[in-house]
Enzyme design. Structure first.
Site, PDB file in Angstrom:
ATOM      1  CD  GLU A   1      -8.324  -3.547   1.123  1.00 15.36           C
ATOM      2  OE1 GLU A   1      -9.536  -3.561   1.816  1.00 15.36           O
ATOM      3  OE2 GLU A   1      -7.467  -2.615   1.205  1.00 15.36           O
TER       4      GLU A   1
ATOM      5  CG  ASP B   1     -17.426  -3.976   0.365  1.00 14.01           C
ATOM      6  OD1 ASP B   1     -18.013  -4.282  -0.894  1.00 14.01           O
ATOM      7  OD2 ASP B   1     -17.242  -4.769   1.328  1.00 14.01           O
TER       8      ASP B   1
ATOM      9  CG  ASN C   1      -7.090   1.493  -1.113  1.00 13.83           C
ATOM     10  OD1 ASN C   1      -7.889   0.635  -1.893  1.00 13.83           O
ATOM     11  ND2 ASN C   1      -6.898   1.464   0.021  1.00 13.83           N
ATOM     12  CD  GLU C   2     -11.636   0.858   0.532  1.00 18.62           C
ATOM     13  OE1 GLU C   2     -11.575   1.655   1.623  1.00 18.62           O
ATOM     14  OE2 GLU C   2     -11.480  -0.177   0.450  1.00 18.62           O
TER      15      GLU C   2
ATOM     16  CE1 TYR D   1      -5.893  -4.547   4.563  1.00 18.52           C
ATOM     17  CE2 TYR D   1      -7.226  -5.611   6.148  1.00 18.52           C
ATOM     18  CZ  TYR D   1      -6.546  -4.492   5.644  1.00 18.52           C
ATOM     19  OH  TYR D   1      -5.973  -3.211   6.447  1.00 18.52           O
TER      20      TYR D   1
ATOM     21  CE1 TYR E   1      -4.281  -1.525   0.423  1.00 19.17           C
ATOM     22  CE2 TYR E   1      -2.877  -3.190   1.322  1.00 19.17           C
ATOM     23  CZ  TYR E   1      -4.222  -2.850   0.883  1.00 19.17           C
ATOM     24  OH  TYR E   1      -5.157  -3.556   0.752  1.00 19.17           O
TER      25      TYR E   1
END
Ligand code: NAG
Ligand code: NAG
Ligand code: NAG
Ligand code: NAG
Ligand code: NAG
Ligand code: NAG
Length: 464
Positions: free
Chosen positions: A261, A201, A158-159, A293, A86
């Protein structure tokens, strides 16, 4: 013939030989090994020991040789072919860890952002973080990793988008970042390294954002799309978990998709029945695998391994995931030479009004800060784990080491630290890489297939 002889001589002359996986390339919406042309499925684990604080002045997950050796040996035994990291400190030396990862037959997916100042986008006011310093960080990270052939791709974010306000503010910036990362790679790297995005998500966001990030002009489109999902908990099923809805929503998506993930932990220890589903017939035509994850046990209890100082203990989740992986039969698909390349779908019909793609920040640099990674040759001694590793019951696991897999890389691998990624001697870039592998095979150096996972990678194991 001279080349063949050279290669044979180098193989014979070197007591140690470097090993490397073949670079992965994208054709339409799937990943392929660029040499064997076999479809590549990500069998992965997210790897960021220390969590978000796992990057800081002087340390990151890919710079500590002792930690990399211990952990990559355990990841290789687990059956993994890809890790996702990450955040890294792009000023550090990653040569040993990346060469070890390569030798172990594993690829890297790397996020370019970090929690440190000037190294990520503000999701609500991206313009406030759209700076020359941010771009310097992004280009420096690409520079530090672009010469490693086992880099599968970079995540631009990421997100970053995780609610309605960030969905209104950010997508144009993500597309601009993709555009500039892809252009920088094209200009300075010796192969096309894919750039993609990892989405939160959330069913609404992932569909809308996914369509936006992958439509229209390829120059700024995501090359792949990672989905973070924790929908399948315990012994759920394809339909009751929501995986069936997710699979139909992304059927025929225009770029490769995978779980960046996954692995819900509300039922613990995890049994990983979703792994069987993800690689099974109901999903493997749509998804290219995924990443569990996560490797290290942190406060949120998703770990497969508990590490502390120099030692490590396997957790029950590690054992259960290993069984799930052992049980897989990965589709054996070869890219057809007649496959036509498709174009990305049109952007019309999507809400693009709020998502103007900005120009690069004013004063943005044209290059990074000058730390260039390169693959290095490792000795057999450098593959032997000295750290203390214990199994679930606390018994010491002895004889742990990384097994060298992949194609033998002959000739000099000392590569120069130059601005443009130098092809490290003897290594095949896409197009000529078959030479090295077939030479090794033809010369009877000794070839055997590795674990099922590595067979799926299309890796050739050369036993010295
Ligand atoms: C960022 O955008 C907001 C809203 O569009 C605006 O009010 C603000 O002045 C901008 N900030 C900078 C630093 O450009
Ligand atoms: C577009 O921007 C406006 C004003 O910032 C906001 O109210 C609206 O929700 C945004 N629309 C979308 C689809 O993001
Ligand atoms: C996906 O593509 C296949 C083959 O082109 C087609 O048969 C199928 O209907 C498509 N599915 C969806 C959901 O568009
Ligand atoms: C092994 O695979 C079978 C059939 O695909 C599945 O039913 C079973 O749950 C799997 N076992 C594990 C440990 O994942
Ligand atoms: C995969 O398929 C090819 C033919 O397309 C075959 O030669 C090869 O043996 C298969 N590999 C495995 C591991 O089944
Ligand atoms: C492991 O220990 C042996 C014996 O002490 C030493 O020779 C070797 O260099 C060590 N390996 C690493 C990678 O530290």
């Amino acid at each position: 013939m001279a080349k063949m002889l050279n290669s044979l001589l180098s193989l014979a002359a070197l007591l140690t030989t470097a090993f490397a996986v073949n670079p992965i390339e994208i054709v339409n919406n799937k990943f392929y090994d660029s040499v064997t042309h076999k479809q590549f499925y990500i069998i992965g684990v997210d790897y960021q020991p220390g969590g978000s604080s796992g990057v800081g002045t002087g340390s990151d997950p890919l710079s500590d040789p002792t930690q990399c050796l211990r952990d990559f040996a355990l990841l290789q035994k687990l059956g993994v072919n890809t890790i996702r990291v990450y955040s890294v400190d792009n000023t550090l030396d990653h040569d040993y860890c990346m060469s070890l990862l390569d030798t172990a037959g594993m690829y890297l997916l790397l996020d370019v952002n970090t929690p440190l100042s000037s190294q990520s986008l503000n999701r609500y006011e991206p313009n406030t973080t759209w700076t020359a310093d941010y771009y310097s960080h992004i280009y420096s990270t690409i520079d530090a990793f672009k010469a490693y052939e086992n880099v599968l791709g970079f995540f631009s974010g990421n997100e970053v988008v995780n609610d309605a306000a960030s969905l209104a503010a950010c997508p144009g910036y993500l597309r601009a970042l993709q555009r500039d990362m892809k252009a920088y790679i094209k200009k300075t790297a010796n192969r096309i390294i894919p750039v993609g995005y990892s989405t939160a998500d959330d069913a609404t966001i992932r569909s809308e954002l996914g369509s936006y990030l992958t439509c229209g002009d390829d120059a700024s489109a995501a090359d792949f799309y990672g989905i973070n999902t924790y929908e399948w908990c315990g012994d759920s099923s394809f339909t009751s978990s929501g995986y069936s809805t997710l699979t139909s929503a992304f059927a025929n998506f225009s770029v490769p998709i995978f779980f960046s993930e996954y692995g819900c932990n509300t039922v613990s220890p995890r049994t990983f029945t979703e792994v069987t589903a993800l690689y099974g017939d109901q999903m493997n035509e749509v998804f290219s695998g995924g990443l569990i994850y996560e490797y290290n046990e942190e406060d949120n209890n998703y770990g497969l391994v508990n590490t502390g100082g120099d030692s490590a203990q396997l957790l029950q989740d590690y054992v259960n995931l290993q069984s799930a992986y052992t049980n897989l039969s990965i589709p054996n698909i070869t890219l057809s030479s007649t496959t036509a390349t498709t174009t990305l779908p049109s952007c019309s019909g999507l809400n693009l009004d709020n998502w103007t793609i900005p120009a690069a920040p004013s004063g943005a640099p044209t290059a990074g800060a000058g730390n260039y990674g390169t693959l290095i040759e490792l000795t057999a001694e450098e593959l032997v784990v000295n750290s203390t590793v214990t199994d679930v019951s606390g018994n010491v696991i002895s004889g742990l080491s990384v097994t060298a897999v992949g194609r033998a890389v002959s000739g000099s691998v000392s590569g120069t630290k130059s601005a443009s990624a130098s092809a490290t001697g003897g290594e095949g870039k896409s197009g000529n890489g078959t030479t090295t592998v077939s030479e090794a095979v033809g010369m009877g150096v000794g070839v055997g297939m590795g674990m099922a996972v590595l067979a799926a990678v299309g890796a050739v194991v050369v036993v010295l």
